[in-house]
Design a protein around this motif. Structure first.
Motif, PDB file in Angstrom:
ATOM      1  N   ARG A 113      52.372  26.504 -11.513  1.00  0.00           N
ATOM      2  CA  ARG A 113      53.459  25.718 -12.107  1.00  0.00           C
ATOM      3  C   ARG A 113      54.789  26.075 -11.441  1.00  0.00           C
ATOM      4  N   VAL A 114      54.957  27.335 -11.082  1.00  0.00           N
ATOM      5  CA  VAL A 114      56.162  27.736 -10.352  1.00  0.00           C
ATOM      6  C   VAL A 114      56.193  27.057  -8.983  1.00  0.00           C
ATOM      7  N   VAL A 115      55.036  27.003  -8.327  1.00  0.00           N
ATOM      8  CA  VAL A 115      54.947  26.336  -7.029  1.00  0.00           C
ATOM      9  C   VAL A 115      55.248  24.846  -7.174  1.00  0.00           C
ATOM     10  N   ASP A 116      54.736  24.225  -8.222  1.00  0.00           N
ATOM     11  CA  ASP A 116      54.980  22.789  -8.443  1.00  0.00           C
ATOM     12  C   ASP A 116      56.468  22.497  -8.625  1.00  0.00           C
ATOM     13  N   VAL A 117      57.156  23.385  -9.333  1.00  0.00           N
ATOM     14  CA  VAL A 117      58.601  23.207  -9.507  1.00  0.00           C
ATOM     15  C   VAL A 117      59.312  23.292  -8.159  1.00  0.00           C
ATOM     16  N   GLY A 118      58.915  24.252  -7.331  1.00  0.00           N
ATOM     17  CA  GLY A 118      59.529  24.387  -6.005  1.00  0.00           C
ATOM     18  C   GLY A 118      59.250  23.198  -5.112  1.00  0.00           C
ATOM     19  N   LEU A 147      63.274  30.681   0.596  1.00  0.00           N
ATOM     20  CA  LEU A 147      63.020  30.319  -0.807  1.00  0.00           C
ATOM     21  C   LEU A 147      62.654  28.844  -0.946  1.00  0.00           C
ATOM     22  N   ALA A 148      63.168  28.024  -0.039  1.00  0.00           N
ATOM     23  CA  ALA A 148      62.835  26.602  -0.083  1.00  0.00           C
ATOM     24  C   ALA A 148      61.477  26.314   0.555  1.00  0.00           C
ATOM     25  N   TRP A 149      61.025  27.183   1.468  1.00  0.00           N
ATOM     26  CA  TRP A 149      59.802  26.914   2.227  1.00  0.00           C
ATOM     27  C   TRP A 149      58.546  27.513   1.609  1.00  0.00           C
ATOM     28  N   TRP A 150      58.652  28.594   0.826  1.00  0.00           N
ATOM     29  CA  TRP A 150      57.454  29.305   0.419  1.00  0.00           C
ATOM     30  C   TRP A 150      56.519  28.514  -0.495  1.00  0.00           C
ATOM     31  N   PRO A 151      56.980  27.555  -1.340  1.00  0.00           N
ATOM     32  CA  PRO A 151      56.015  26.860  -2.208  1.00  0.00           C
ATOM     33  C   PRO A 151      54.899  26.152  -1.460  1.00  0.00           C
ATOM     34  N   MET A 152      55.199  25.555  -0.297  1.00  0.00           N
ATOM     35  CA  MET A 152      54.139  24.891   0.466  1.00  0.00           C
ATOM     36  C   MET A 152      53.102  25.893   0.952  1.00  0.00           C
ATOM     37  N   SER A 153      53.561  27.059   1.433  1.00  0.00           N
ATOM     38  CA  SER A 153      52.616  28.102   1.846  1.00  0.00           C
ATOM     39  C   SER A 153      51.799  28.588   0.659  1.00  0.00           C
ATOM     40  N   GLY A 154      52.434  28.673  -0.513  1.00  0.00           N
ATOM     41  CA  GLY A 154      51.722  29.091  -1.713  1.00  0.00           C
ATOM     42  C   GLY A 154      50.637  28.118  -2.106  1.00  0.00           C
ATOM     43  N   ARG A 155      50.921  26.825  -2.034  1.00  0.00           N
ATOM     44  CA  ARG A 155      49.927  25.809  -2.383  1.00  0.00           C
ATOM     45  C   ARG A 155      48.743  25.833  -1.428  1.00  0.00           C
TER      46      ARG A 155
END
Length: 299
Positions: A113-118, A147-155
């Motif tokens: 959910r944190v990744v989805d928000v990002g 901080l703007a790029w990490w959500p895609m790597s997380g997904r």
């Protein structure tokens, strides 16, 4: 020898223009301090706006600084910036994704959910918000973009981790009593890093463009450090009188972005299984027939 042949075969499948462009960019960025013929920050107003000549291969800018030296040092600046952004972003993303994929359950739900928000917020908006709170600067820009790029790597990491954890050999390791730390560090993490690195190649071009954009807006790399976006904004007032000052950094940035995007797309497409053609099927039949004959002769 087999490793070298496999590596050579993979290189042959890559676009040569992209490989040459990225190789040149990395080489210039790595050895820029030794390749620059002049001090990129040295000003000489008597030679301001001079065209290409023997002393200045690509001319000078509005302050008499050597354009060729500034372009080379700017490649180093962009290379270090992009590498730092992707390294930090991938470290955070891989850690979050693999933990979510390993534990699943409520841990997976909360982290994703944190990744989805990002992912729901444009990366440049996140970077601008962070810089607006902390203030402009080099490391502020790097952390803001990370901080703007990490959500895609997380997904991506989470998807790869779930796939690895569902494989039979992981279940066999659990039955044999392998510790969670051994499964995570010896099997899950190495497999995830390799997959995420493929996507990081394509992200490098977008990250280079983001660095140039923030510098163009005056929120990234600050003078007197040369950077392509900063060189563009400095040369805009002279667009009509001396377009060379705008065209050269623009071409350098465009070549780097297109090279990274083309190379990343090629790597991603090469990882997709392709259907067998009739010629490939015929070659496989001949190969299997040869193995069968060798086994019969051996008996």
């Amino acid at each position: 020898m087999k490793i070298l042949k496999s590596f050579s075969a993979r290189l042959n499948k890559m676009p040569r223009a992209a490989l040459v462009t990225i190789g040149l960019f990395v080489a210039l960025g790595t050895f820029a301090p030794w390749l620059a013929p002049q001090d990129p920050s040295a000003q000489n107003l008597l030679e301001a706006g001079v065209g290409p000549n023997g002393g200045h291969w690509l001319g000078t800018d509005h302050l008499g600084r050597d354009t060729f030296s500034r372009l080379i040092i700017a490649a180093n600046t962009s290379l270090v910036s992009v590498g730092s952004v992707l390294a930090i972003a991938m470290t955070i993303g891989i850690a979050m994704g693999t933990i979510a994929g390993y534990h699943r359950g409520w841990v997976d739900d909360v982290l994703m959910r944190v990744v989805d928000v990002g992912l729901s917020i444009p990366s440049l908006i996140i970077a601008l918000a962070v810089i607006g709170i902390v203030g402009p600067g080099y490391w502020t820009m790097v952390m803001a973009l990370a901080l703007a790029w990490w959500p895609m790597s997380g997904r991506i990491s989470r998807a790869v981790a779930v796939s690895i954890m569902s494989k039979p050999h992981i279940e066999a390791l659990r039955v044999l009593g392998a510790s969670p730390w051994r499964i995570y560090f010896n099997h899950l993490l190495p497999g995830t890093i390799g997959a995420v690195m493929v996507y990081a190649t394509a992200d490098a071009g977008v990250a280079a463009l983001a660095v140039a954009t923030l510098s163009f807006l005056g929120l990234g790399i600050q003078p007197p450090t040369p950077e392509w976006g900063q060189m563009l904004v400095d040369a805009l007032p002279y667009l009509e009188s001396d377009p060379r000052q705008v065209i050269l950094p623009g071409l350098a940035l465009t070549a780097a972005v297109i090279g990274f995007n083309t190379l990343g797309e090629s790597i991603a497409l090469n990882r997709i299984p392709k259907p067998l053609t009739r010629r490939m099927l015929a070659a496989r039949r001949i190969e299997v027939a040869g193995w069968a004959k060798e086994s019969i002769d051996a008996k």
